[in-house]
Design a protein around this motif. Structure first.
Motif, short mmCIF file in Angstrom:
data_model
loop_
_atom_site.label_atom_id
_atom_site.label_comp_id
_atom_site.label_asym_id
_atom_site.label_seq_id
_atom_site.Cartn_x
_atom_site.Cartn_y
_atom_site.Cartn_z
N THR A 1 0.84 -1.21 0.00
CA THR A 1 0.00 0.00 0.00
C THR A 1 0.87 1.25 0.00
O THR A 1 0.63 2.19 -0.77
N GLY A 2 1.90 1.26 0.86
CA GLY A 2 2.79 2.42 0.91
C GLY A 2 3.54 2.62 -0.39
O GLY A 2 3.71 3.76 -0.86
N VAL A 3 4.02 1.54 -1.01
CA VAL A 3 4.73 1.64 -2.28
C VAL A 3 3.80 2.22 -3.36
O VAL A 3 4.20 3.09 -4.15
N SER A 4 2.56 1.75 -3.39
CA SER A 4 1.60 2.23 -4.39
C SER A 4 1.26 3.69 -4.17
O SER A 4 1.08 4.45 -5.13
N LEU A 5 1.17 4.12 -2.91
CA LEU A 5 0.91 5.53 -2.63
C LEU A 5 2.04 6.40 -3.16
O LEU A 5 1.81 7.47 -3.74
N ALA A 6 3.28 5.95 -2.95
CA ALA A 6 4.42 6.70 -3.47
C ALA A 6 4.36 6.78 -4.99
O ALA A 6 4.64 7.83 -5.59
N GLY A 7 3.97 5.67 -5.63
CA GLY A 7 3.87 5.66 -7.08
C GLY A 7 2.81 6.62 -7.58
O GLY A 7 3.04 7.37 -8.54
N CYS B 1 5.05 2.12 7.33
CA CYS B 1 4.72 1.65 5.98
C CYS B 1 3.91 2.65 5.17
O CYS B 1 3.98 2.63 3.93
N LEU B 2 3.13 3.50 5.83
CA LEU B 2 2.23 4.39 5.09
C LEU B 2 2.68 5.86 5.10
O LEU B 2 2.06 6.68 4.44
N ILE B 3 3.73 6.18 5.87
CA ILE B 3 4.25 7.55 5.88
C ILE B 3 5.73 7.56 5.48
O ILE B 3 6.11 8.14 4.46
N PHE B 4 6.56 6.89 6.30
CA PHE B 4 7.99 6.94 6.04
C PHE B 4 8.38 6.25 4.73
O PHE B 4 9.18 6.78 3.95
#
Length: 734
Positions: free
Chosen positions: A215-221, A268-271
Motif C-alpha cells: 500500500t505504501g509503495v503504491s501511494l508513493a507511485g 509503511c504508510l508515511i515513512f
C-alpha cells in the motif's frame, strides 16, 4: 465485553470480519453458494485475458503522434538524452515512459513536435505498450478489489466487464500518457489496502506486512506520477484512522500492542512512501544533468549544476560590492532578466522615457552597475580604491551599463497593469534624481548582512513611492519588442514576481569563487522543484481552440476529446466513455444512495432481516461506502480547482464508480430475488438480471468501439457513416 472479545480475536483492521459459517436462510432467499475453488482463478484469467486483448488490439494505430503524446513522448526522449526539462507533474511517470522507450530500442531522437507527426522508422510501440500493459492491469485489480469487499464473484465480474468494454478506458490506455500509469498505482493502493483489511485477524503476519508495505509503495507511485495521487493518499489515510480508532476501543488490546500497530502504519504508510517519493526526485535530478528547455523555470543556483548551461563551471565574486556589474533575474517562472534598451515608451504610455522590461534571454542590455545613491562611483574603478560591499537595507542606484540611464520609477501608470507604476530608464551618464533610489532588501536577512550572488533573494523597494520592483508576466506590444512588462507595484505582498536574484557578477577587484561552492543542497532543490510545479499547475491555461470541460460535464459523458484526426479522410480516435456504461454508473450512484438510506433506516428501526439480507446490508454499507468515499475524494476536489480541467481528469473517479456499480447491482438483484419463491425463481431473476446487464454492456461496446479503435470515412452526421445515429448528444464531436 462482547465487543472486547471480538476485538481481541481480530487485533487489527476493522473492515473484514472473519468468515463465519453460512447462516440458515429464510424461504425465498436465493442461496449464495461459494463458487468452486477453480472458478475464481478461471474468472480472473478470463477478465485479465480480455483486458489485455482489448488494450493491445491495434496498438500501432495510428502511426503518428496523438494528443498529449507530443508532451509525454517528448519528455521520455529527454530522459533518454539526459536533457533537463520542466513539467507540472512529479517525474515518475515520465521516467517510466523513458525507461520503456530505452528498453524497447527507442533512441530518443523523435522530436514529438505536434499531433499528427508520423513516427516513420522510430520505435514508439514500446512506450505505448508499456502504458497499455499498466492500463490492462486495472481490470484484474478492480476485479480482485470488488471480490475481496463483496465476496461475490458476479459483482467482481460485472465490474470487470464494465472496465474491459469501456471505450474511454481503452483509449486512455493505448497511448503514451500519464493516466494509465497513475491509475495503475491508484488501483494498486486500493487493492493493497483492502487486502490488508482482510488480514485484520492475522496482524503482523507475513501477508499483513506484505499488503501494508505494498500500500505504501503504491501511494508513493501515485504521488510520483501526478499530484492528484494525493486523493488516494487521503482515502488510505481515512481508512487507517478508522482502523486505529477501532483498535483503540478494543479494551483487551494493550497500549503497547496498540503502539505497535500505530508504529507499523507510520512506518509503511508515511515513512516508506516519503522515502520512495524522495528517491524518485534524486534519480530524476541525477539523470537529467544537461541543460535543456526547463532551465529558465528554476533558479540561477540550480541552473549552475547543469552541464551546458552558461553558469556551469563559472567563477564569479561571491558578494556584491559597489561598482559591480550584474544581471538580475526575476524569480517568477520565465520571469526574465531586468533589461533596458535605447527605445522609449511611445506617446500616451506613461512618461516618454527609456523602456525597462524583462527579457528571457542572455543579452548585453541585461547588465547594470550598482552605485551608491548619494555619490558617484566612477572612482571605484580605480584598483587602489577600497572595496565596499552592498548590504541588506542599503539605498542604491542601478545604472544601465549600455545606455548610462538609471533605473527609475514615478507615479505614472504602468503600460499594461493598472494601479502599478511605470518603470523607466532616466538621466544622463548616470545623473538623475531622487526617483532613482532603491532600497535593497534580502528575504530573511537582517540589516547589514552581505548579499550573495545566486543564493540571495532580493526585493528592490522604491524609496520615493514605496512600491516594489517586479515583473507582471504580461507581454508588451510590438513597441516593447514583445518583451515582458516590468512595473513597480504598490501592493507589498511578497510574491515571486517581486523577488530577484543576482546571476552574472563582474568586479575585477574581488576574488572569484566557483559556483559549485554556492550550489544548493538536495533538500533545497527538492523544495524549489515543488514550488515551481505547484505554481505551474495553478497557472495552467487552455491553449487556442483547445477543448476544456467542467466537472459537472464528466459523469454525464457530456463531451469527449479528439485524440487523432478531424476530417473525413483522417484516422479519427475520440476519447469518450461508453455512454451506456457511464450513464449506468451515474444511475447507480443515485440507486446506491437510496439503497443505503433504506438499509440504514431498516436497521435503525429494528426491521427483522434474514441472515442473507443482513450480510448484503453489510456489503452495501461498508464495502460500498468505502468505494463511494473513493469516488467522492477523486471527484469533488475538482470543483474547487482554479486550473484548466479536461475530461480525462475524471477517469480515476470513474474506476470507483464502476466498482460501485458492480457491488450495487449485485446487491440490488439479490434484494429483489430475496422476496421471490421458490428459490429456483429467485435464481432465474438474479441470473437473468446479471445476464441482461452484461449483454447491454457488450452490445454498447459493439456500437461504440470505433471511437477507440479508429474511424475513417464520413462523420457521424452522414447517413453512410458507421457511427450514423450514434451521436446521441450534440456536444459529441465525432
Amino acid at each position: 465485553m462482547r465487543r472486547a472479545r471480538r476485538g481481541a480475536a481480530r487485533g487489527g483492521c476493522p473492515r473484514m470480519p472473519p468468515r463465519q459459517r453460512e447462516p440458515r436462510r429464510g424461504p425465498g432467499v436465493p442461496p449464495r453458494p461459494a463458487p468452486p475453488a477453480a472458478a475464481r482463478p478461471a474468472a480472473l484469467a478470463l477478465v485479465t485475458l480480455l483486458s489485455f486483448a482489448s488494450r493491445f488490439h491495434r496498438l500501432r494505430e495510428p502511426p503518428h503522434v496523438c494528443w498529449d503524446e507530443t508532451h509525454f513522448g517528448k519528455m521520455g526522449s529527454y530522459y533518454i538524452n539526459r536533457t533537463f526539462f520542466f513539467d507540472v507533474h512529479p517525474p515518475l511517470g515520465k521516467m517510466l515512459i523513458g525507461l520503456a522507450g530505452y528498453l524497447s530500442g527507442y533512441d530518443g531522437t523523435f522530436p514529438f513536435q505536434k499531433p499528427g507527426d508520423r513516427y516513420e522508422q522510430h520505435n514508439y510501440v514500446g512506450m505505448r505498450g508499456f502504458c497499455a500493459f499498466l492500463g490492462s492491469c486495472l481490470v484484474p485489480f478492480a476485479y480482485l478489489t470488488v471480490l475481496e469487499l463483496s465476496k461475490s464473484l458476479p459483482a467482481a465480474l460485472l465490474t470487470a466487464f464494465i472496465l474491459i468494454f469501456d471505450t474511454g478506458c481503452i483509449t486512455l490506455s493505448q497511448y503514451i500518457l500519464l493516466d494509465p500509469i497513475l491509475m495503475f498505482f491508484l488501483m494498486g493502493a486500493v487493492l493493497s489496502m483492502v487486502k490488508c483489511n482482510s488480514c485484520a485477524d492475522r496482524p503482523f503476519s507475513a501477508s499483513w506486512w506484505f499488503w501494508l508495505s505494498l500500500t505504501g509503495v503504491s501511494l508513493a507511485g501515485a504521488m510520483g506520477v501526478k499530484f492528484v495521487g494525493l486523493f488516494v493518499v487521503l482515502l488510505v489515510g481515512l481508512n487507517t484512522i478508522y482502523d486505529l480508532w477501532d483498535l483503540l476501543g478494543n479494551l483487551s488490546l494493550s497500549l503497547v500492542m496498540f503502539g505497535k500497530h500505530l508504529l507499523a502504519r507510520v512506518l509503511c504508510l508515511i515513512f516508506l512512501p516519503l522515502a520512495l517519493y524522495t528517491a524518485m526526485f534524486a534519480v530524476h535530478f541525477a539523470v537529467l544533468n544537461r541543460s535543456g528547455p526547463g532551465d529558465g523555470f528554476f533558479s540561477s543556483a540550480f541552473q549552475s549544476q547543469l552541464v551546458g548551461n552558461n553558469l556551469h563551471n563559472v567563477s564569479v565574486p561571491e558578494h556584491l560590492a559597489y561598482g559591480s556589474v550584474v544581471t538580475m533575474k526575476n524569480l517568477r517562472m520565465a520571469g526574465g532578466y531586468l533589461h533596458s534598451h535605447w527605445h522609449l515608451y511611445p506617446e500616451g504610455v506613461g512618461a516618454r522615457q527609456q523602456q525597462v522590461t524583462a527579457y528571457l534571454h542572455k543579452d548585453l542590455n541585461n547588465l547594470w552597475i550598482i552605485k551608491k545613491h548619494d555619490s558617484d562611483t566612477a572612482d571605484l574603478s580605480d584598483p587602489s580604491s577600497p572595496v565596499e560591499f552592498v548590504r541588506h537595507g542599503d539605498i542604491i542606484r542601478l545604472e544601465h551599463k549600455e545606455t548610462s540611464r538609471n533605473l527609475h520609477s514615478h507615479h505614472h501608470e504602468a503600460p499594461l497593469t493598472r494601479k502599478h507604476f511605470q518603470v523607466t530608464g532616466y538621466g544622463i551618464n548616470g545623473t538623475g534624481d531622487s526617483n532613482d533610489f532603491w532600497r535593497i532588501e534580502v528575504v530573511g536577512r537582517r540589516t547589514g548582512q552581505l548579499i550573495k550572488v545566486l543564493r540571495s533573494q532580493v526585493r528592490l523597494t522604491h524609496v520615493a513611492t514605496g512600491c516594489v520592483l517586479g515583473s507582471s508576466g504580461k507581454t508588451l506590444p510590438k513597441w516593447g519588442w514583445e518583451q515582458v512588462e516590468v512595473t513597480c507595484t504598490p501592493y507589498l505582498k511578497e510574491t515571486p514576481n517581486s523577488l530577484w536574484n543576482f546571476e552574472d557578477h563582474i568586479n575585477p577587484k574581488l576574488p572569484n569563487i566557483s559556483l559549485d561552492v554556492l550550489k544548493p543542497s538536495f533538500a533545497e532543490i527538492l523544495l524549489e522543484s515543488h514550488v515551481v510545479m505547484i505554481r505551474g499547475n495553478s497557472g495552467l491555461k487552455p491553449k487556442d481552440n483547445e477543448v476544456t470541460s467542467k466537472p459537472w460535464h464528466w459523469p454525464i459523458n457530456y463531451q469527449g476529446l479528439r485524440f487523432s484526426g478531424v476530417n473525413e479522410t483522417d484516422y479519427r480516435v475520440y476519447l469518450l466513455g461508453n455512454p451506456v456504461i457511464w450513464w449506468l454508473n451515474l444511475v447507480t450512484i443515485g440507486l446506491y444512495l437510496l439503497i443505503t438510506v433504506a438499509t440504514a433506516v431498516a436497521l435503525k428501526r429494528g426491521v427483522q432481516l434474514t441472515s442473507e439480507l443482513k450480510e448484503l446490508s453489510r456489503v452495501v454499507l461498508r464495502a460500498g461506502g468505502q468505494i463511494a468515499l473513493g469516488w467522492l475524494l477523486h471527484y469533488l476536489p475538482f470543483f474547487m480547482m482554479g486550473r484548466v480541467l479536461y475530461f480525462h481528469h475524471y477517469f480515476p473517479a470513474m474506476l470507483f464508480s464502476s466498482m460501485l456499480t458492480g457491488i450495487t447491482w449485485d446487491a440490488l438483484l439479490k434484494f429483489c430475488a430475496g422476496f421471490l419463491s421458490p428459490s429456483t425463481t429467485a435464481r432465474k431473476v438474479y441470473g437473468g438480471g446479471f445476464l441482461a446487464l452484461v449483454l447491454l454492456i457488450l452490445y454498447s461496446f459493439y456500437l461504440f468501439h470505433p471511437l477507440s479503435y479508429g474511424m475513417i470515412g464520413p462523420m457521424a452526421s452522414h447517413p453512410s457513416s458507421p457511427m450514423a445515429g450514434l451521436r446521441w448528444m450534440d456536444s459529441w464531436e465525432f
